[in-house]
Design a protein around this motif. Structure first.
Motif, PDB file in Angstrom:
ATOM      1  N   GLY A 363       1.126  -1.153  -0.001  1.00  0.00           N
ATOM      2  CA  GLY A 363      -0.088   0.158  -0.014  1.00  0.00           C
ATOM      3  C   GLY A 363       0.993   1.299   0.025  1.00  0.00           C
ATOM      4  N   VAL A 364       1.873   1.356   0.724  1.00  0.00           N
ATOM      5  CA  VAL A 364       2.651   2.413   0.898  1.00  0.00           C
ATOM      6  C   VAL A 364       3.444   2.601  -0.455  1.00  0.00           C
ATOM      7  CG1 VAL A 364       4.937   3.266   1.835  1.00  0.00           C
ATOM      8  CG2 VAL A 364       3.056   2.140   3.240  1.00  0.00           C
ATOM      9  N   ARG A 367       1.228   4.254  -2.854  1.00  0.00           N
ATOM     10  CA  ARG A 367       0.972   5.490  -2.622  1.00  0.00           C
ATOM     11  C   ARG A 367       2.063   6.324  -3.164  1.00  0.00           C
ATOM     12  NH1 ARG A 367      -0.893   3.765   2.232  1.00  0.00           N
ATOM     13  NH2 ARG A 367       1.047   4.432   3.184  1.00  0.00           N
ATOM     14  N   HIS A 368       3.278   6.024  -3.149  1.00  0.00           N
ATOM     15  CA  HIS A 368       4.549   6.868  -3.377  1.00  0.00           C
ATOM     16  C   HIS A 368       4.817   6.659  -4.930  1.00  0.00           C
ATOM     17  CE1 HIS A 368       5.355   8.500   0.476  1.00  0.00           C
ATOM     18  NE2 HIS A 368       5.050   7.312   0.872  1.00  0.00           N
TER      19      HIS A 368
END
Length: 500
Positions: A363-364, A367-368
């Motif tokens: 998920g991180v 996002r990035h």
């Protein structure tokens, strides 16, 4: 009143008896005191040249010269006596007041006190009753001094290594003792031969007991662990030497335990009371002194067997206790099952945690990931290129950096020259090293090295510090001073430092 007329001539004066006169035909001339004493002495000595008198001793006194002075008395009279030193030393008993004796000698007079006396040549106790009375009196006196006290008695050693025997070397006593010792427990026996009866026996016995006590441990003659004073049976007169005060005191003062074995079981002497233990017979003394070796061996064997049985029984009891306690202990499965269950639980939790952590990281990253678009990267690359073009290579900055670096290099070179150990050699100093090249800094270190190297400005010289003449070696030329090689251009230090 009429007075008697005075004498008119010498004859009348002599008739009154005032002056001694010698008359014609007188056969009783006047004798001097010394003359009459001498005549009395001759008469008495001629008439009583050998007499034996019986009486009770009184006022016995031994002079420093060794002579013995005394008085003999009975119910009605008293007779002075003297015994010269030579005869007094041969007495078989110790004269004391109250002892009835028979004295043999001669009568004589002593003019100095106008009395007569007997010069005793030999003195004997008057009968067995008098002998027993003397024995009882001596015993009471020595007992009052504490020589027979039970508190003085010492325990005998259980197993003496050396046994001292004071007895006659030719009698049956020593053979009986040796035979009994060989039967029971063969031991080292040291015999001190003495007279056991008669003149001088008491002195020899006392000297033997004292002699054993004076032996030093570890000397040429082994010191006994116990002493046996032994003699066969006999009458009271035969055993009298062991009733003498000299023997009793020697036994009481002995530093070695003493066993008295004098006479048979019914015979008793003062030595028995002074000894640490009394044996009824010499053979019994040997039995008391040592145990029976066969009995000791049997006892040791029995104790060894008992020890083995005790150890076996102890191990059996320990084994039983171990088995009982081991039955009460939980099994290995019961002990490890909680930990095994905990391991399974943790393993399952770890697996689920890894899956969860992976999901979070995905998920991180999602996002990035949107920020890594090509347009943004191209824009940033353009800005950095513009900054690079804006930078100009100014010569002033480069020269300044070069001068600063040169100053640091020169400072380091000066420091190197000041710390160079060979620099003082140009001023006449010498550098001392050992064979391994280590610098020798003090005299003690130099004295401990067999060879040294002296390094001068123009070369080295090896020297030897031992007593042998040093071998002069050819000086080793000093290595030529080498200048540091110039670094080629284009090395790391010559490259222009980066400005960015």
């Amino acid at each position: 009143m009429a007075f008697p007329s005075a004498p008119n001539d010498d004859d009348d004066f002599r008739k009154d008896g005032l002056l001694a006169s010698e008359r014609a035909g007188d056969n009783a001339p006047a004798l001097s005191i010394s003359e009459i004493s001498a005549q009395l002495k001759r008469t008495v000595e001629d008439r009583f040249g050998f007499v034996r008198v019986r009486g009770e001793l009184s006022g016995v006194k031994r002079a420093a010269s060794g002579h013995l002075y005394m008085s003999l008395k009975d119910e009605g009279a008293r007779l002075d006596g003297v015994m010269w030193r030579g005869n007094a030393q041969r007495l078989g008993f110790m004269p004391e007041d109250g002892v009835e004796v028979i004295a043999t000698g001669k009568l004589t007079t002593y003019p100095g006190r106008s009395n007569y006396q007997i010069v005793v040549d030999r003195m004997e106790i008057a009968g067995e009753g008098a002998l027993l009375a003397l024995l009882a009196k001596t015993k009471a006196r020595l007992e009052a001094e504490g020589l027979f006290s039970p508190q003085r008695k010492r325990a005998l050693p259980f197993l003496p290594r050396v046994i001292g025997v004071v007895t006659s070397p030719t009698g049956a006593v020593i053979r009986d003792i040796l035979h009994r010792l060989s039967d029971r427990f063969p031991s080292h026996v040291v015999v001190w031969p003495v007279l056991v009866q008669g003149q001088g026996a008491a002195a020899q016995v006392a000297a033997a007991v004292r002699g054993f006590s004076d032996l030093a441990p570890g000397g040429p003659v082994p010191r006994p662990d116990v002493v046996i004073v032994a003699r066969g049976g006999g009458s009271i007169e035969d055993l009298w030497s062991f009733n003498e005060e000299e023997v009793v005191r020697a036994i009481a003062a002995s530093t070695i335990p003493v066993i008295s074995a004098v006479g048979h079981e019914t015979d008793t002497t003062l030595a028995d009371f002074a000894a640490d233990l009394r044996a009824p017979t010499p053979t019994a003394a040997a039995e008391i002194a040592v145990p029976v070796r066969a009995e000791l061996a049997a006892q040791v064997h029995d104790l060894q067997a008992r020890q083995g049985r005790a150890l076996t029984r102890l191990l059996a009891h320990a084994r039983e206790r171990l088995e009982v306690r081991s039955q009460r202990l939980p099994t290995a499965q019961a002990l490890l099952s909680p930990q095994s269950q905990r391991l399974d639980d943790l393993s399952d939790r770890l697996r689920r945690a890894l899956v969860h952590r992976t999901e979070i990281a995905a998920g991180v990253l999602a996002r990035h990931g949107g920020a890594l678009r090509p347009a943004l990267l191209t824009q940033r690359l353009g800005r950095e290129r513009e900054r690079l073009v804006a930078q100009r290579l100014r010569p002033e900055a480069l020269l300044q950096r070069i001068e600063h670096a040169r100053g640091r290099v020169e400072a380091l070179d000066r420091l190197r020259r000041s710390l160079d150990p060979e620099a003082p050699l140009q001023r006449g100093y010498v550098l001392v090293t050992d064979r391994d090249g280590h610098v020798v800094k003090n005299r003690a270190t130099a004295a401990a090295r067999a060879a040294l190297t002296l390094k001068f400005a123009d070369g080295a010289l090896d020297v030897v510090t031992s007593d042998a003449p040093p071998a002069v070696l050819s000086p080793t030329p000093a290595p030529a001073a080498t200048r540091p090689a110039s670094r080629p251009r284009g090395t790391a230090e010559s490259v222009q430092p980066k400005l960015l």
